[in-house]
Design a protein around this motif. Structure first.
Motif, PDB file in Angstrom:
ATOM      1  N   UNK A  43       1.013  -1.347   0.169  1.00 40.97           N
ATOM      2  CA  UNK A  43       0.001   0.017   0.145  1.00 40.97           C
ATOM      3  C   UNK A  43       0.736   1.215   0.046  1.00 40.97           C
ATOM      4  N   UNK A  44       2.077   0.990   0.282  1.00 41.04           N
ATOM      5  CA  UNK A  44       2.683   2.287   0.370  1.00 41.04           C
ATOM      6  C   UNK A  44       4.250   2.475  -0.504  1.00 41.04           C
ATOM      7  N   UNK A  45       4.586   1.067  -1.006  1.00 42.37           N
ATOM      8  CA  UNK A  45       5.664   1.314  -1.987  1.00 42.37           C
ATOM      9  C   UNK A  45       6.981   1.355  -1.234  1.00 42.37           C
ATOM     10  N   UNK A  46       6.983   1.476  -0.005  1.00 45.81           N
ATOM     11  CA  UNK A  46       8.123   1.413   0.930  1.00 45.81           C
ATOM     12  C   UNK A  46       8.811   0.180   1.206  1.00 45.81           C
ATOM     13  N   UNK A  47       9.586  -0.306   0.430  1.00 46.33           N
ATOM     14  CA  UNK A  47       9.992  -1.573   0.389  1.00 46.33           C
ATOM     15  C   UNK A  47      11.615  -1.461  -0.218  1.00 46.33           C
ATOM     16  N   UNK A 104       8.370 -14.376   8.017  1.00 46.33           N
ATOM     17  CA  UNK A 104       8.250 -14.008   9.325  1.00 46.33           C
ATOM     18  C   UNK A 104       8.363 -12.271   9.540  1.00 46.33           C
ATOM     19  N   UNK A 105       9.317 -11.711   8.777  1.00 45.82           N
ATOM     20  CA  UNK A 105       9.544 -10.317   8.825  1.00 45.82           C
ATOM     21  C   UNK A 105       9.224  -9.606   7.483  1.00 45.82           C
ATOM     22  N   UNK A 106       8.215  -9.555   6.696  1.00 44.13           N
ATOM     23  CA  UNK A 106       8.015  -9.095   5.366  1.00 44.13           C
ATOM     24  C   UNK A 106       8.341  -7.610   5.405  1.00 44.13           C
ATOM     25  N   UNK A 107       8.091  -6.913   6.650  1.00 43.81           N
ATOM     26  CA  UNK A 107       8.541  -5.448   6.685  1.00 43.81           C
ATOM     27  C   UNK A 107       9.711  -5.091   6.399  1.00 43.81           C
ATOM     28  N   UNK A 123      13.232  -3.902  -1.931  1.00 40.99           N
ATOM     29  CA  UNK A 123      13.282  -4.788  -3.155  1.00 40.99           C
ATOM     30  C   UNK A 123      13.049  -3.644  -4.569  1.00 40.99           C
ATOM     31  N   UNK A 124      13.823  -3.311  -5.248  1.00 36.53           N
ATOM     32  CA  UNK A 124      13.806  -2.306  -6.350  1.00 36.53           C
ATOM     33  C   UNK A 124      12.978  -2.782  -7.250  1.00 36.53           C
ATOM     34  N   UNK A 125      12.405  -3.952  -7.748  1.00 38.52           N
ATOM     35  CA  UNK A 125      11.270  -4.153  -8.594  1.00 38.52           C
ATOM     36  C   UNK A 125       9.929  -3.847  -8.017  1.00 38.52           C
ATOM     37  N   UNK A 126       9.769  -4.123  -6.767  1.00 39.52           N
ATOM     38  CA  UNK A 126       8.619  -4.114  -6.144  1.00 39.52           C
ATOM     39  C   UNK A 126       8.267  -2.479  -5.905  1.00 39.52           C
ATOM     40  N   UNK A 127       9.308  -1.810  -5.377  1.00 36.05           N
ATOM     41  CA  UNK A 127       9.435  -0.359  -5.310  1.00 36.05           C
ATOM     42  C   UNK A 127       8.862   0.228  -6.437  1.00 36.05           C
ATOM     43  N   UNK A 128       9.439   0.056  -7.470  1.00 38.48           N
ATOM     44  CA  UNK A 128       9.179   0.618  -8.996  1.00 38.48           C
ATOM     45  C   UNK A 128       7.769   0.305  -9.330  1.00 38.48           C
ATOM     46  N   UNK A 129       7.251  -0.874  -9.189  1.00 35.24           N
ATOM     47  CA  UNK A 129       5.961  -1.355  -9.754  1.00 35.24           C
ATOM     48  C   UNK A 129       4.969  -0.799  -8.835  1.00 35.24           C
ATOM     49  N   UNK A 130       5.301  -0.712  -7.673  1.00 36.54           N
ATOM     50  CA  UNK A 130       4.126  -0.092  -6.510  1.00 36.54           C
ATOM     51  C   UNK A 130       4.165   1.202  -6.520  1.00 36.54           C
ATOM     52  N   UNK A 131       5.267   1.747  -6.648  1.00 35.15           N
ATOM     53  CA  UNK A 131       5.504   3.176  -6.416  1.00 35.15           C
ATOM     54  C   UNK A 131       4.706   3.969  -7.941  1.00 35.15           C
ATOM     55  N   UNK A 132       4.869   3.218  -9.134  1.00 34.72           N
ATOM     56  CA  UNK A 132       4.186   4.157 -10.103  1.00 34.72           C
ATOM     57  C   UNK A 132       2.731   3.743 -10.235  1.00 34.72           C
TER      58      UNK A 132
END
Length: 513
Positions: free
Chosen positions: A346-350, A508-511, A352-361
């Motif tokens: 929901x925030x894109x604050x991750x 166990x710690x996805x955050x 992982x660069x691929x996830x950060x880019x896809x979720x951020x856009x």
């Protein structure tokens, strides 16, 4: 005077040629449109998605008024009803029509609500076929009857023949083959895409700006932003977007339709799905515009076929599958996955660069193309083992083109394999090597795509191998996935143990990802 028809126009039925408006008599009929708060809160719609629907609805209402047709338009904040069915029940009581006319909704939930409200009010429902689609619900259901599994390719070929699209006079496919997928899997290489044709942009007019302000007022705590709003909200704008695509980007669409690149959310994609799903565009005119460019010699056959396959093939097929599988589809969880959706979806604050880019856009624009949805956000949700219902709600919430008939089967069936092999041939799982091959997302990422364990282990890679290990019996029975298991068995016991331990730590710690 007794009202003959109260015509309910839903937010994704913005088409003056709709079957609901056939033979409309302004002296005896009335249009009803409702901005219902519940349509943005039953899943927490992002601000861009809600703003698009509200703006497009308000523009359509202006077009109805311009025709001199009477309309009840219930604006958000100007009525007391939280849900569409509450507003509809009140309208039926006030107008006492002889019948409610409505085109088949795009959600099973809404169709059931409309039928229930009309049943309780004793008002006849004239539920009309959605002629926007090139394959009717009844036609698809007749073909699917008695089958436990459907295949898109067979459906696509039937539709090509039925509608005469990309066909020779002798009944053979144009170009000598049905499928040009082999030519449509290109990546940009390390040099990148180069200079890209800019997509059309439609800055908010007064109606859209007011819609955005209303979204901030009523859904200010929802995720995302509408600050970068540039989507078509009228038929004229949608036609402009179509013309721009076939002129400037269609020629390279097929070759690079699966490619991804940082800071380039649109590439050669059409950006027409929201206009199609709102019914601002008809799929026939979209297909005709693309095919015309081939016949003009401007666009290669593989680009046109790849695009037509998405519209006439997958889009129509998925709509049929949705109604074939509902309501059980929403409960599907064939792999028994139960992990909660991480907050960073929901925030894109991750990290992982691929996830950060896809979720951020996605949060910025309301858009991601099909490979970003399938092979980045969907792939990770699958291999991580996230609960399908939570992932489905996220996809329905964040994309401007998300209507349940198209979103649910794509998410639950294709991305998550939650419906098993009913209409897809395999789970679409991949590790970091795929991401590195199809994008530059791995550049600058703190994780290494080839690392399977340790502090630099790529979560995509770790979770991929963990997924293969957990579901090996199912995967080795499928000819399309058996090689995954064979590759896994090349690892020694210590390597496999390290993969599993790393996966358990990440789960166990996805955050912390």
């Amino acid at each position: 005077m007794t009202l003959r028809h109260l015509v309910l126009v839903l937010g994704d039925q913005l088409n003056l040629q709709s079957a609901a408006l056939e033979r409309f008599d302004s002296s005896r009929d009335r249009v009803l449109m409702v901005e219902a708060r519940g349509e943005s809160t039953h899943v927490p719609s992002t601000k861009m998605r809600s703003a698009l629907f509200l703006s497009a609805m308000r523009h359509f209402a202006e077009a109805v008024r311009a025709k001199g047709w009477p309309i009840d338009y219930l604006r958000l904040g100007a009525h007391a009803f939280d849900t569409l069915d509450e507003a509809l029940g009140d309208a039926l009581a006030r107008h006492a029509p002889q019948a409610l006319v409505v085109v088949e909704p795009g959600e099973w939930r809404l169709e059931q609500a409309v039928l229930a409200v009309c049943g309780a009010a004793g008002v006849r429902v004239d539920l009309r076929d959605d002629l926007h689609f090139m394959c009717g619900r009844n036609e698809f259901a007749d073909d699917a009857r008695g089958k436990s599994r459907l295949v898109m390719e067979a459906f696509y070929r039937r539709m090509r023949v039925k509608h005469g699209v990309l066909m020779e006079p002798d009944g053979e496919p144009l170009g000598g083959q049905w499928n040009f997928d082999a030519e449509n899997r290109g990546a940009f290489g390390r040099a990148g895409p180069g200079l890209l044709p800019p997509p059309p942009s439609f800055p908010p007019d007064a109606i859209t700006r007011e819609a955005i302000a209303d979204v901030e007022q009523h859904f200010g705590d929802h995720y995302g932003s509408a600050d970068a709003f540039a989507w078509p909200v009228t038929r004229a704008q949608a036609l402009e977007a179509l013309a721009d695509f076939v002129t400037h980007r269609l020629q390279d669409f097929g070759r690079f339709q699966d490619a991804m690149w940082q800071q380039e959310p649109f590439l050669y994609h059409a950006l027409l799905s929201s206009s199609l799903n709102l019914k601002l565009l008809d799929p026939r005119e979209v297909i005709d515009a693309a095919v015309a460019r081939y016949h003009d010699g401007a666009v290669p056959i593989e680009a046109v076929e790849g695009f037509v396959r998405q519209i006439l093939g997958w889009r129509e097929f998925i709509r049929g599958v949705y109604w074939w599988r509902m309501p059980k589809l929403l409960e599907a969880n064939a792999l028994g996955h139960t992990a909660p959706l991480p907050d960073w979806y929901w925030t894109g604050k991750v990290q992982m660069n691929c996830m950060k880019n896809a979720i951020g856009q996605t949060l910025e624009t309301g858009y991601a193309h099909h490979i970003q949805r399938l092979m980045v956000t969907g792939n990770f949700a699958l291999t991580f083992g996230m609960e399908p219902a939570q992932v489905h709600a996220w996809y329905l919430s964040v994309y401007v083109d998300a209507v349940e008939w198209v979103e649910a089967p794509n998410t639950l069936g294709m991305a998550l394999y939650a419906d098993g092999a009913r209409f897809v041939t395999k789970p679409y799982a991949a590790g970091g090597a795929y991401i590195r091959r199809m994008s530059n997302y791995c550049d600058g990422c703190r994780y290494k795509p080839g690392a399977r364990s340790g502090d630099e282990a790529c979560p995509m890679t770790v979770m991929y191998w963990d997924f293969v290990a957990r579901h090996a019996p199912m995967l080795e029975r499928n000819p399309r996935t058996v090689m995954m298991v064979k590759n896994l068995r090349r690892f020694d016991a210590d390597d496999l143990s390290a993969i599993r331990a790393t996966a358990e730590r990440m789960r166990a710690r996805p955050d912390a990802l």
